[in-house]
Motif scaffolding. Structure first.
Motif, PDB file in Angstrom:
ATOM      1  N   ILE A  40       1.065  -1.064   0.180  1.00 29.04           N
ATOM      2  CA  ILE A  40       0.172   0.259   0.173  1.00 29.04           C
ATOM      3  C   ILE A  40       1.044   1.338  -0.610  1.00 29.04           C
ATOM      4  CG2 ILE A  40      -1.502   1.318   1.160  1.00 29.04           C
ATOM      5  CD1 ILE A  40      -2.825  -1.250   2.445  1.00 29.04           C
ATOM      6  N   PHE A  41       0.827   1.900  -0.843  1.00 28.93           N
ATOM      7  CA  PHE A  41       1.583   3.423  -0.979  1.00 28.93           C
ATOM      8  C   PHE A  41       1.056   4.012  -0.667  1.00 28.93           C
ATOM      9  CE2 PHE A  41       2.687   0.617  -4.961  1.00 28.93           C
ATOM     10  CZ  PHE A  41       3.646   0.048  -4.683  1.00 28.93           C
ATOM     11  N   GLY A  42       2.241   4.980   0.055  1.00 33.07           N
ATOM     12  CA  GLY A  42       2.003   6.893   0.346  1.00 33.07           C
ATOM     13  C   GLY A  42       3.102   7.146   0.338  1.00 33.07           C
ATOM     14  N   HIS A  43       3.443   8.218   0.705  1.00 33.97           N
ATOM     15  CA  HIS A  43       4.784   9.538   0.562  1.00 33.97           C
ATOM     16  C   HIS A  43       5.892   8.687   1.038  1.00 33.97           C
ATOM     17  CE1 HIS A  43       5.389  10.713   4.755  1.00 33.97           C
ATOM     18  NE2 HIS A  43       4.143  10.747   4.717  1.00 33.97           N
ATOM     19  N   GLY A  44       6.042   7.996   2.034  1.00 34.09           N
ATOM     20  CA  GLY A  44       7.017   7.616   2.222  1.00 34.09           C
ATOM     21  C   GLY A  44       7.598   6.373   1.057  1.00 34.09           C
ATOM     22  N   ASN A  45       6.717   5.661   0.667  1.00 41.08           N
ATOM     23  CA  ASN A  45       7.062   4.992  -0.371  1.00 41.08           C
ATOM     24  C   ASN A  45       6.842   4.578  -1.835  1.00 41.08           C
ATOM     25  OD1 ASN A  45       4.470   3.715   0.295  1.00 41.08           O
ATOM     26  ND2 ASN A  45       5.229   1.108   0.278  1.00 41.08           N
ATOM     27  N   VAL A  46       5.853   5.381  -2.167  1.00 41.30           N
ATOM     28  CA  VAL A  46       5.524   5.481  -3.804  1.00 41.30           C
ATOM     29  C   VAL A  46       6.888   5.601  -4.248  1.00 41.30           C
ATOM     30  CG1 VAL A  46       4.923   8.066  -3.045  1.00 41.30           C
ATOM     31  CG2 VAL A  46       3.384   6.452  -4.745  1.00 41.30           C
ATOM     32  N   ALA A  90       7.422  -9.997   0.769  1.00 44.64           N
ATOM     33  CA  ALA A  90       7.125  -9.339   1.810  1.00 44.64           C
ATOM     34  C   ALA A  90       6.388  -8.096   1.111  1.00 44.64           C
ATOM     35  CB  ALA A  90       8.714  -8.697   0.134  1.00 44.64           C
ATOM     36  N   VAL A  91       6.850  -6.570   2.869  1.00 47.63           N
ATOM     37  CA  VAL A  91       5.339  -6.169   2.383  1.00 47.63           C
ATOM     38  C   VAL A  91       5.978  -5.029   2.486  1.00 47.63           C
ATOM     39  CG1 VAL A  91       3.327  -5.884   3.945  1.00 47.63           C
ATOM     40  CG2 VAL A  91       3.594  -8.334   3.970  1.00 47.63           C
ATOM     41  N   THR A  92       5.366  -4.216   1.946  1.00 48.88           N
ATOM     42  CA  THR A  92       5.861  -2.960   1.698  1.00 48.88           C
ATOM     43  C   THR A  92       5.121  -1.831   2.473  1.00 48.88           C
ATOM     44  OG1 THR A  92       6.823  -0.708   0.780  1.00 48.88           O
ATOM     45  CG2 THR A  92       5.329  -2.221  -0.750  1.00 48.88           C
ATOM     46  N   THR A  93       5.232  -0.619   3.165  1.00 47.92           N
ATOM     47  CA  THR A  93       4.627   0.169   3.396  1.00 47.92           C
ATOM     48  C   THR A  93       4.835   2.015   3.480  1.00 47.92           C
ATOM     49  OG1 THR A  93       5.026   0.847   6.079  1.00 47.92           O
ATOM     50  CG2 THR A  93       3.578  -1.310   5.241  1.00 47.92           C
ATOM     51  N   SER A  94       4.079   2.450   3.892  1.00 44.74           N
ATOM     52  CA  SER A  94       4.858   3.939   4.192  1.00 44.74           C
ATOM     53  C   SER A  94       4.695   4.339   5.308  1.00 44.74           C
ATOM     54  CB  SER A  94       3.612   4.978   3.378  1.00 44.74           C
ATOM     55  OG  SER A  94       3.908   6.515   3.859  1.00 44.74           O
ATOM     56  N   ILE A  95       5.954   5.277   5.772  1.00 47.53           N
ATOM     57  CA  ILE A  95       5.988   5.546   7.208  1.00 47.53           C
ATOM     58  C   ILE A  95       4.878   6.026   7.872  1.00 47.53           C
ATOM     59  CG2 ILE A  95       6.951   8.256   6.764  1.00 47.53           C
ATOM     60  CD1 ILE A  95       7.966   5.642   9.263  1.00 47.53           C
ATOM     61  N   GLY A  96       4.384   6.148   9.326  1.00 50.46           N
ATOM     62  CA  GLY A  96       3.057   6.806  10.145  1.00 50.46           C
ATOM     63  C   GLY A  96       2.655   5.552  10.534  1.00 50.46           C
ATOM     64  N   PRO A  97       0.919   5.430  10.126  1.00 50.02           N
ATOM     65  CA  PRO A  97       0.698   4.608  10.259  1.00 50.02           C
ATOM     66  C   PRO A  97       0.443   3.133   9.499  1.00 50.02           C
ATOM     67  CG  PRO A  97      -1.139   6.253   9.595  1.00 50.02           C
ATOM     68  CD  PRO A  97       0.352   6.899   9.469  1.00 50.02           C
ATOM     69  N   GLY A  98       0.832   3.408   8.432  1.00 48.25           N
ATOM     70  CA  GLY A  98       1.014   2.275   7.429  1.00 48.25           C
ATOM     71  C   GLY A  98       2.143   1.222   8.061  1.00 48.25           C
ATOM     72  N   ALA A  99       2.949   2.239   9.113  1.00 49.16           N
ATOM     73  CA  ALA A  99       4.445   1.318   8.705  1.00 49.16           C
ATOM     74  C   ALA A  99       4.024   0.455  10.115  1.00 49.16           C
ATOM     75  CB  ALA A  99       5.530   2.071   9.198  1.00 49.16           C
ATOM     76  N   PRO A 120       9.234  -1.067   5.301  1.00 51.14           N
ATOM     77  CA  PRO A 120       8.385   0.070   5.695  1.00 51.14           C
ATOM     78  C   PRO A 120       9.025   1.158   5.637  1.00 51.14           C
ATOM     79  CG  PRO A 120       9.536  -0.375   7.769  1.00 51.14           C
ATOM     80  CD  PRO A 120       9.497  -1.341   6.790  1.00 51.14           C
ATOM     81  N   GLY A 121       8.729   2.013   4.891  1.00 47.73           N
ATOM     82  CA  GLY A 121       9.739   3.451   4.858  1.00 47.73           C
ATOM     83  C   GLY A 121       9.566   3.449   6.086  1.00 47.73           C
ATOM     84  N   ASP A 122      10.710   5.460   6.502  1.00 48.90           N
ATOM     85  CA  ASP A 122      11.352   5.759   7.199  1.00 48.90           C
ATOM     86  C   ASP A 122      10.878   7.182   7.192  1.00 48.90           C
ATOM     87  OD1 ASP A 122      12.035   5.922   9.724  1.00 48.90           O
ATOM     88  OD2 ASP A 122      12.652   4.103  10.014  1.00 48.90           O
ATOM     89  N   VAL A 123      11.963   7.758   8.102  1.00 46.38           N
ATOM     90  CA  VAL A 123      11.426   9.426   7.879  1.00 46.38           C
ATOM     91  C   VAL A 123      12.622   9.891   7.317  1.00 46.38           C
ATOM     92  CG1 VAL A 123      10.220  10.085   9.757  1.00 46.38           C
ATOM     93  CG2 VAL A 123      12.742   9.439   9.912  1.00 46.38           C
ATOM     94  N   PHE A 124      13.022  11.036   6.740  1.00 48.15           N
ATOM     95  CA  PHE A 124      13.872  11.175   6.076  1.00 48.15           C
ATOM     96  C   PHE A 124      15.464  11.116   6.507  1.00 48.15           C
ATOM     97  CE2 PHE A 124      11.347  13.405   4.221  1.00 48.15           C
ATOM     98  CZ  PHE A 124      11.547  13.889   2.717  1.00 48.15           C
ATOM     99  N   LEU A 190      13.671   1.674   5.675  1.00 50.49           N
ATOM    100  CA  LEU A 190      14.075   2.470   4.641  1.00 50.49           C
ATOM    101  C   LEU A 190      13.669   3.695   5.045  1.00 50.49           C
ATOM    102  CD1 LEU A 190      13.001  -0.265   2.293  1.00 50.49           C
ATOM    103  CD2 LEU A 190      15.051  -0.589   2.773  1.00 50.49           C
ATOM    104  N   PRO A 191      14.491   4.718   4.930  1.00 43.84           N
ATOM    105  CA  PRO A 191      14.101   6.260   5.054  1.00 43.84           C
ATOM    106  C   PRO A 191      13.758   6.872   3.267  1.00 43.84           C
ATOM    107  CG  PRO A 191      15.925   6.038   6.115  1.00 43.84           C
ATOM    108  CD  PRO A 191      15.801   4.315   5.981  1.00 43.84           C
ATOM    109  N   GLN A 192      12.487   7.879   3.660  1.00 41.76           N
ATOM    110  CA  GLN A 192      12.578   7.561   1.931  1.00 41.76           C
ATOM    111  C   GLN A 192      12.777   8.431   1.250  1.00 41.76           C
ATOM    112  OE1 GLN A 192       9.426  10.563   2.382  1.00 41.76           O
ATOM    113  NE2 GLN A 192       8.921  10.700   4.573  1.00 41.76           N
ATOM    114  N   ASP A 193      14.338   9.295   1.342  1.00 41.59           N
ATOM    115  CA  ASP A 193      15.266   9.968   0.798  1.00 41.59           C
ATOM    116  C   ASP A 193      16.390   8.111   0.434  1.00 41.59           C
ATOM    117  OD1 ASP A 193      16.147   9.209   3.573  1.00 41.59           O
ATOM    118  OD2 ASP A 193      17.779  11.514   3.726  1.00 41.59           O
TER     119      ASP A 193
END
Length: 628
Positions: A40-46, A90-99, A120-124, A190-193
């Motif tokens: 499920i994609f969000g700003h932290g992994n899209v 594997a399961v990928t999500t955005s940072i935040g509630p998705g994670a 999961p995505g992570d902060v910068f 995985l930090p998004q940057d």
């Protein structure tokens, strides 16, 4: 000296390409380790993992679209369990509630020791702005993010703050995913940057890599000592746990039981290690066990714990094994589990160790009277199962046990039954007649409400063509029905059976037993005294399932249900059977619990129900013992 060849990719692209070239091998059979990625994609992994999956393409890494992050992990677990832990998702999500939504699924995977890779995505990492959206600010630690909630429920955790750090982290992640002892949830935050940052990767990082799933063997002296203990025992009992299935040791167990005559009881995870009609199979053990297995456990002078963690349900909260001189053999690849109950440890793979023990015990067999006794007790229990399954009135509303009986009469060796929570695990453990090793798929390490539907999807993906049934109470259904949409989207013909008893029936029964008087467990409107004792809520779960794209069959009577289940089994699309169940009476209900389970009761109370429940608690707890 030549310079190693490199390829320039983003960190996310490199990770996806790496995963596409990882394989497992056991007993000469090779398969993909990570067969697909849920997301499920969000700003932290899209723009990172999302773009990488798009660029890499579905031939290299298939993508599965989820609706709920926890459910995606459950689907991956269902898939991995059906594949013998040799392949996973594997399961990928955005940072935040998705994670943070991953945490429950990760706990379930780790407790059940099923491999799943979480991305999961992570902060910068570079902190260009501070704080960024969904960043948890911890004044005393600048490197903490919400993903740190995954640390205690992961078998391996790393945060990839530089591209080049992915190389050792990815290799460690694969090591843990393929470890027969230490596997579970593996998290690479995985930090998004960093996901989008390019790096010159060594080509060798993307070479095909095969991870051999080892079969550790117990040492020779341990086998000799264990065989001596078995020969000396008058009333041995083997308890088969999930490790028997994980090892693929079902045939070895059958050969061991046939050679020695030792009866075999099973935990929730181990059920199906022997077919229900095998002469040595005495059924479920523990709080949700059969009278046959539990009586054998009470009198056993030797317990062979094969691939089991010996949880409180299995040991009846340490009250089950009552012979004064009882000893334990702990057959397990994990030394931690092999030593439980002060056992003589046999640290090794279940299949290899059972075969070695059988060879060492050549010519030995339990006393014929003991064998005749447990077989007679097994036949008596089968009569109780028949009684619970019996449907004398075709026009009546079915009980839950009768639902299982109708399904039992319909299925064959190919069907898979998926369940996790409520009163169904207890009824299934005691009553279900398992026909094949993979048929009984009940998640009871975490007993997570909402596991059933996504796990059934995972099983259907792992074993196309097998009829897969998700048995769900109304409480569990309301927790997590969203992946029905995924079943519809993927065209997976899962069969969802919703049993509606208008509340948390399992906990309601437990509440009544411990003096809680079913407080807060019924799905009803508030009465004038503000209690939930008013009219039954006008909730239509069948209509809800239909709104999510399922074909729905409503069954009001036993006759309706028999026809509905048969229609669902024939269906080539996702199908839901909905039935309201009748409260069982002493005739049509399943046999009660055959052993205790410790749920502490109020030590002081004014209500009569709680006082009486405490008296019973004290009586049962007095039987608890430590095996030293």
């Amino acid at each position: 000296m030549s310079t190693p060849r490199t390829v320039r990719l983003t960190t996310a692209q490199a990770l996806v390409r790496f995963l596409a070239h990882q394989y497992t091998e056991r007993d000469g059979h090779r398969q993909r380790l990570v067969a697909a990625t849920w997301g499920i994609f969000g700003h932290g992994n899209v723009a990172g993992i999302g773009q990488a999956l798009l660029e890499t393409g579905p031939a290299a890494m298939p993508f599965l679209q989820g609706r709920n992050e926890q459910a995606m992990v459950h689907a991956a677990v269902g898939y991995a369990r059906a594949r013998g832990r040799l392949s996973t998702h594997a399961v990928t999500t955005s940072i935040g509630p998705g994670a943070t939504n991953l945490v429950t699924g990760a706990a379930l995977a780790t407790i059940n020791r099923i491999p799943v890779l979480l991305l999961p995505g992570d902060v910068f990492a570079t902190r260009p702005a501070d704080p960024v959206l969904q960043q948890l600010e911890v004044p005393y630690a600048g490197d903490v993010s919400v993903n740190d909630t995954l640390r205690p429920v992961s078998r391996y955790f790393d945060r990839i703050t530089r591209p080049e750090a992915l190389v050792p982290a990815a290799l460690q992640a694969m090591r843990v995913l393929t470890d027969p002892v230490a596997t579970g949830a593996v998290t690479l935050a995985l930090p998004q940057d960093v996901q989008a940052e390019a790096y010159d990767w060594p080509e060798d990082f993307f070479a095909e890599r095969v991870w051999t799933v080892r079969r550790p063997r117990a040492d020779r002296d341990g086998i000799t000592a264990a065989a001596a203990a078995i020969r000396a025992a008058q009333r041995p009992l083997l308890i088969a746990g999930g490790g028997v299935h994980h090892s693929g040791a079902e045939a070895a167990l059958a050969a061991f039981a046939e050679a020695t005559g030792i009866p075999v009881a099973s935990t929730q995870a181990g059920k199906g290690s022997l077919r229900h009609d095998h002469p040595a199979d005495v059924g479920a053990v523990g709080h949700t066990g059969t009278a046959t297995a539990d009586d054998l456990a009470r009198s056993a002078d030797l317990v062979i714990a094969a691939g089991t963690r010996l949880t409180d349900f299995t040991t009846a909260s340490a009250t089950l094994f009552q012979d004064p001189g009882v000893r334990f053999l702990g057959l397990n690849p994990d030394p931690y589990d092999a030593h439980k109950q002060a056992a003589l440890p046999l640290v090794g793979d279940a299949r290899e160790t059972l075969d070695a023990l059988r060879a060492e015990l050549a010519g030995h067999r339990v006393d014929a009277v003991y064998e005749q006794t447990y077989r007679k007790a097994k036949a008596y229990w089968e009569g109780l199962v028949d009684r619970a399954f019996h449907t004398p009135d075709e026009s009546a509303r079915p009980t839950q046990a009768q639902v299982l009986g109708l399904l039992d009469a319909l299925v064959d060796d190919t069907d898979v039954i998926v369940n996790a929570a409520g009163s169904l695990p207890g009824d299934l453990h005691k009553l279900w007649r398992t026909r094949s090793p993979g048929q009984y798929h009940v998640e009871y390490g975490y007993s997570c409400m909402g596991y059933e539907i996504p796990a059934a999807i995972g099983v259907a993906l792992a074993e196309p063509g097998r009829p897969v049934w998700a048995l769900v109470g109304d409480g569990s259904y309301l927790m997590n029905p969203t992946e029905l949409v995924t079943a519809v989207q993927e065209g997976l013909p899962v069969k969802v059976v919703i049993l509606d008893n208008h509340g948390y029936a399992s906990i309601g029964g437990l509440s009544e037993a411990v003096g809680g008087e079913r407080y807060g467990t019924d799905y009803r409107r508030r009465a004038l005294d503000t209690s939930y004792t008013g009219a039954v809520l006008p909730v239509d779960l069948a209509a809800n399932a239909a709104s999510l794209g399922m074909a729905v069959i409503r069954a009001r009577t036993v006759r309706d249900l028999r026809e509905a289940l048969a229609e669902a089994r024939r269906a080539d699309r996702p199908t839901c059977v909905y039935a309201e169940t009748e409260t069982p009476d002493t005739v049509s209900g399943p046999p009660p619990a055959q052993a205790w389970w410790d749920v502490p009761v109020a030590e002081t109370a004014t209500r009569t129900s709680a006082v009486r429940a405490r008296e019973e608690y004290d009586r049962q707890a007095a039987a608890r013992r430590r095996h030293l």
